[in-house]
Design an enzyme around this catalytic site. Structure first.
Site, PDB file in Angstrom:
ATOM      1  N   GLU A 209      51.966 -17.617 -54.966  1.00  0.00           N
ATOM      2  CA  GLU A 209      50.906 -17.395 -53.972  1.00  0.00           C
ATOM      3  C   GLU A 209      49.624 -16.959 -54.666  1.00  0.00           C
ATOM      4  O   GLU A 209      49.662 -16.181 -55.615  1.00  0.00           O
ATOM      5  CB  GLU A 209      51.399 -16.310 -53.000  1.00  0.00           C
ATOM      6  CG  GLU A 209      50.484 -16.025 -51.842  1.00  0.00           C
ATOM      7  CD  GLU A 209      51.094 -15.006 -50.852  1.00  0.00           C
ATOM      8  OE1 GLU A 209      52.318 -15.026 -50.612  1.00  0.00           O
ATOM      9  OE2 GLU A 209      50.319 -14.180 -50.355  1.00  0.00           O
TER      10      GLU A 209
ATOM     11  N   ASP B  72      45.944 -15.375 -53.484  1.00  0.00           N
ATOM     12  CA  ASP B  72      45.351 -14.778 -52.277  1.00  0.00           C
ATOM     13  C   ASP B  72      43.903 -14.358 -52.384  1.00  0.00           C
ATOM     14  O   ASP B  72      43.539 -13.657 -53.334  1.00  0.00           O
ATOM     15  CB  ASP B  72      46.053 -13.438 -51.962  1.00  0.00           C
ATOM     16  CG  ASP B  72      47.464 -13.606 -51.493  1.00  0.00           C
ATOM     17  OD1 ASP B  72      47.785 -14.655 -50.954  1.00  0.00           O
ATOM     18  OD2 ASP B  72      48.233 -12.642 -51.672  1.00  0.00           O
TER      19      ASP B  72
ATOM     20  N   GLU C 232      41.788 -12.049 -49.579  1.00  0.00           N
ATOM     21  CA  GLU C 232      41.841 -11.390 -48.269  1.00  0.00           C
ATOM     22  C   GLU C 232      40.564 -10.603 -48.098  1.00  0.00           C
ATOM     23  O   GLU C 232      40.209  -9.807 -48.968  1.00  0.00           O
ATOM     24  CB  GLU C 232      43.027 -10.426 -48.177  1.00  0.00           C
ATOM     25  CG  GLU C 232      44.324 -11.102 -47.797  1.00  0.00           C
ATOM     26  CD  GLU C 232      45.428 -10.091 -47.527  1.00  0.00           C
ATOM     27  OE1 GLU C 232      46.150 -10.252 -46.543  1.00  0.00           O
ATOM     28  OE2 GLU C 232      45.561  -9.132 -48.304  1.00  0.00           O
TER      29      GLU C 232
ATOM     30  N   HIS D 225      39.986  -8.577 -51.399  1.00  0.00           N
ATOM     31  CA  HIS D 225      41.248  -8.211 -52.026  1.00  0.00           C
ATOM     32  C   HIS D 225      41.878  -9.497 -52.573  1.00  0.00           C
ATOM     33  O   HIS D 225      41.926 -10.497 -51.869  1.00  0.00           O
ATOM     34  CB  HIS D 225      42.118  -7.587 -50.930  1.00  0.00           C
ATOM     35  CG  HIS D 225      43.500  -7.224 -51.341  1.00  0.00           C
ATOM     36  ND1 HIS D 225      43.842  -5.965 -51.765  1.00  0.00           N
ATOM     37  CD2 HIS D 225      44.634  -7.960 -51.377  1.00  0.00           C
ATOM     38  CE1 HIS D 225      45.132  -5.931 -52.045  1.00  0.00           C
ATOM     39  NE2 HIS D 225      45.631  -7.129 -51.829  1.00  0.00           N
ATOM     40  N   THR D 226      42.329  -9.487 -53.820  1.00  0.00           N
ATOM     41  CA  THR D 226      42.988 -10.680 -54.375  1.00  0.00           C
ATOM     42  C   THR D 226      44.347 -10.304 -54.953  1.00  0.00           C
ATOM     43  O   THR D 226      44.571  -9.152 -55.343  1.00  0.00           O
ATOM     44  CB  THR D 226      42.150 -11.334 -55.509  1.00  0.00           C
ATOM     45  OG1 THR D 226      42.095 -10.451 -56.633  1.00  0.00           O
ATOM     46  CG2 THR D 226      40.741 -11.652 -55.053  1.00  0.00           C
ATOM     47  N   ASN D 227      45.242 -11.276 -54.985  1.00  0.00           N
ATOM     48  CA  ASN D 227      46.556 -11.046 -55.581  1.00  0.00           C
ATOM     49  C   ASN D 227      47.112 -12.384 -56.051  1.00  0.00           C
ATOM     50  O   ASN D 227      46.698 -13.446 -55.559  1.00  0.00           O
ATOM     51  CB  ASN D 227      47.493 -10.405 -54.549  1.00  0.00           C
ATOM     52  CG  ASN D 227      48.670  -9.661 -55.187  1.00  0.00           C
ATOM     53  OD1 ASN D 227      48.866  -9.687 -56.405  1.00  0.00           O
ATOM     54  ND2 ASN D 227      49.457  -8.995 -54.358  1.00  0.00           N
TER      55      ASN D 227
ATOM     56  N   ARG E  13      49.761  -7.696 -58.283  1.00  0.00           N
ATOM     57  CA  ARG E  13      48.678  -7.962 -59.236  1.00  0.00           C
ATOM     58  C   ARG E  13      47.334  -7.891 -58.515  1.00  0.00           C
ATOM     59  O   ARG E  13      46.507  -8.791 -58.609  1.00  0.00           O
ATOM     60  CB  ARG E  13      48.851  -9.353 -59.850  1.00  0.00           C
ATOM     61  CG  ARG E  13      50.126  -9.536 -60.650  1.00  0.00           C
ATOM     62  CD  ARG E  13      50.053 -10.810 -61.481  1.00  0.00           C
ATOM     63  NE  ARG E  13      51.219 -10.933 -62.331  1.00  0.00           N
ATOM     64  CZ  ARG E  13      52.323 -11.619 -62.006  1.00  0.00           C
ATOM     65  NH1 ARG E  13      52.403 -12.244 -60.841  1.00  0.00           N
ATOM     66  NH2 ARG E  13      53.328 -11.677 -62.843  1.00  0.00           N
ATOM     67  N   GLU E  14      47.129  -6.779 -57.799  1.00  0.00           N
ATOM     68  CA  GLU E  14      45.931  -6.669 -56.965  1.00  0.00           C
ATOM     69  C   GLU E  14      44.670  -6.393 -57.771  1.00  0.00           C
ATOM     70  O   GLU E  14      44.667  -5.540 -58.664  1.00  0.00           O
ATOM     71  CB  GLU E  14      46.101  -5.531 -55.948  1.00  0.00           C
ATOM     72  CG  GLU E  14      47.245  -5.706 -54.969  1.00  0.00           C
ATOM     73  CD  GLU E  14      48.600  -5.249 -55.492  1.00  0.00           C
ATOM     74  OE1 GLU E  14      48.687  -4.818 -56.663  1.00  0.00           O
ATOM     75  OE2 GLU E  14      49.573  -5.319 -54.716  1.00  0.00           O
TER      76      GLU E  14
ATOM     77  N   TRP F  89      45.779  -0.201 -41.742  1.00  0.00           N
ATOM     78  CA  TRP F  89      45.510   0.040 -43.169  1.00  0.00           C
ATOM     79  C   TRP F  89      44.226  -0.571 -43.717  1.00  0.00           C
ATOM     80  O   TRP F  89      43.728  -0.142 -44.758  1.00  0.00           O
ATOM     81  CB  TRP F  89      46.681  -0.472 -44.024  1.00  0.00           C
ATOM     82  CG  TRP F  89      46.971  -1.935 -43.858  1.00  0.00           C
ATOM     83  CD1 TRP F  89      47.853  -2.494 -42.977  1.00  0.00           C
ATOM     84  CD2 TRP F  89      46.369  -3.032 -44.565  1.00  0.00           C
ATOM     85  NE1 TRP F  89      47.834  -3.863 -43.095  1.00  0.00           N
ATOM     86  CE2 TRP F  89      46.931  -4.214 -44.063  1.00  0.00           C
ATOM     87  CE3 TRP F  89      45.394  -3.119 -45.577  1.00  0.00           C
ATOM     88  CZ2 TRP F  89      46.565  -5.488 -44.520  1.00  0.00           C
ATOM     89  CZ3 TRP F  89      45.030  -4.382 -46.042  1.00  0.00           C
ATOM     90  CH2 TRP F  89      45.617  -5.546 -45.510  1.00  0.00           C
TER      91      TRP F  89
ATOM     92  N   GLY G 214      41.304   2.789 -45.559  1.00  0.00           N
ATOM     93  CA  GLY G 214      42.679   3.274 -45.586  1.00  0.00           C
ATOM     94  C   GLY G 214      43.303   3.453 -44.211  1.00  0.00           C
ATOM     95  O   GLY G 214      44.291   4.174 -44.068  1.00  0.00           O
TER      96      GLY G 214
ATOM     97  N   ARG H  76      50.068   4.097 -61.294  1.00  0.00           N
ATOM     98  CA  ARG H  76      50.993   3.137 -60.756  1.00  0.00           C
ATOM     99  C   ARG H  76      51.954   2.601 -61.818  1.00  0.00           C
ATOM    100  O   ARG H  76      53.066   2.190 -61.495  1.00  0.00           O
ATOM    101  CB  ARG H  76      50.165   1.987 -60.176  1.00  0.00           C
ATOM    102  CG  ARG H  76      50.940   1.078 -59.330  1.00  0.00           C
ATOM    103  CD  ARG H  76      49.965   0.154 -58.634  1.00  0.00           C
ATOM    104  NE  ARG H  76      50.648  -1.028 -58.206  1.00  0.00           N
ATOM    105  CZ  ARG H  76      50.041  -2.129 -57.838  1.00  0.00           C
ATOM    106  NH1 ARG H  76      48.710  -2.185 -57.848  1.00  0.00           N
ATOM    107  NH2 ARG H  76      50.727  -3.168 -57.445  1.00  0.00           N
TER     108      ARG H  76
END
Ligand SMILES: *[C@@H]1O[C@H](CO)[C@@H](O)[C@H](O)[C@H]1NC(C)=O
Length: 289
Positions: free
Chosen positions: A105, A107, A109, A122-124, A133-134, A199, A203, A276
């Site tokens: 995928e 992405d 967003e 936002h990408t992944n 992998r944001e 969300w 946030g 993280r």
């Protein structure tokens, strides 16, 4: 000589007329030809003879569409104009995806915001069912005032996400160090406008203002120079210079533009989030290639 000259002249005219008819047909058929509306009971609309597509979101439902074709590599461009005004709580997702538990995928967003506050892009990238992998970005323009072009270049060596032709993210093929790369599963293009007030904005502190509904996002000028996957076979459009995307990489200028975006507009990068990954960053973050 004369008959030959005449017939070749007629031939040229015929070819020109035929070529322009094909072009008109392709342009006018745009969204009807390339997409199916999949969600929203009338909230997604194809307009202007197929040149424009709009998605809306209200309290009852969002809406969405997907490509008729599945692609295995390509350069895919879409112009999008995002929800204007108070778009807090709304998410416009635009992505390529295959199916199943080990899907790939890619992405984009777009997370809405209150009036005057910036969207978050936002990408992944998922490979073999694994994402995490944001990277997130600000945009250097107001994405609600005009259409802007969001592109995915996907070839066997790399994936490059671009905004108005400026690369914002590159994911290289690092199979040589054991990182899976999407290259065996065909992907469809999807887009949807939906509510994620829990969300999406600051946030989840800012909720959707339903008095502003319906929220609307618009799409135009879809273009895919791509390999279409049909019955287990890949058929690539374009040849010679028109399929240059197959071997495309970032030249020096574009590497500098990518660095400019990453220095000035990147607001989150999984590759620098130590909390993280206390045991060390994913391998693609530290690979030199
Ligand atoms: C919305 O605006 C606030 C304040 O400028 C910012 O912190 C936030 O990242 C923006 N985007 C989203 C999706 O909340």
């Amino acid at each position: 000589m004369a008959p030959f000259a005449t017939s070749s002249f007629m031939f040229v005219i015929t070819v020109l007329v035929a070529a322009s008819l094909i072009e008109v047909a392709a342009a006018a058929g745009g969204f009807y030809q390339n997409f199916d509306i999949t969600w929203g009971a009338g909230r997604a609309k194809i307009l202007s003879g197929g040149q424009l597509l709009t998605l809306t979101l209200d309290r009852a439902s969002g809406s969405g569409f997907k490509s008729k074709n599945e692609y295995l590599f390509g350069k895919i461009d879409m112009q999008i104009k995002l929800v204007p005004g108070n778009s807090a709580g709304t998410v416009t997702a635009y992505y390529l995806s295959s199916l199943g538990p080990t899907h790939d995928e890619i992405d984009f967003e777009f997370l809405g915001n209150t009036t005057g506050q910036p969207y978050t892009l936002h990408t992944n990238i998922f490979t073999q069912g694994k994402g995490n992998r944001e990277q997130q970005f600000r945009l250097w323009f107001d994405p609600t005032k005009d259409f802007h072009t969001y592109s995915v270049l996907w070839n066997p060596q790399r994936i490059i996400l671009s905004v108005d032709g400026t690369p914002i993210r590159e994911f290289k093929n690092l199979e040589s160090i054991g990182i899976p790369f999407p290259k065996n599963q065909a992907m469809r293009l999807y887009s949807s406008l939906w509510d994620a007030e829990d969300w999406a904005t600051q946030g989840g502190r800012i909720k959707t203002d339903w008095s502003k509904a319906p929220f609307l996002a618009s799409y135009r000028n879809f273009n895919a120079d791509a390999c279409v996957w049909i019955n287990g076979r890949s058929s690539c459009r374009g040849s010679g210079t028109s399929s240059a995307w197959m071997g495309q990489q970032l030249d020096i200028t574009n590497q500098q533009r990518l660095q400019w975006v990453q220095r000035n507009y990147m607001i989150y990068n999984y590759c620098t989030d130590r909390q993280r990954f206390p045991q060390g960053f994913p391998k693609e973050c530290t690979a030199r290639s």
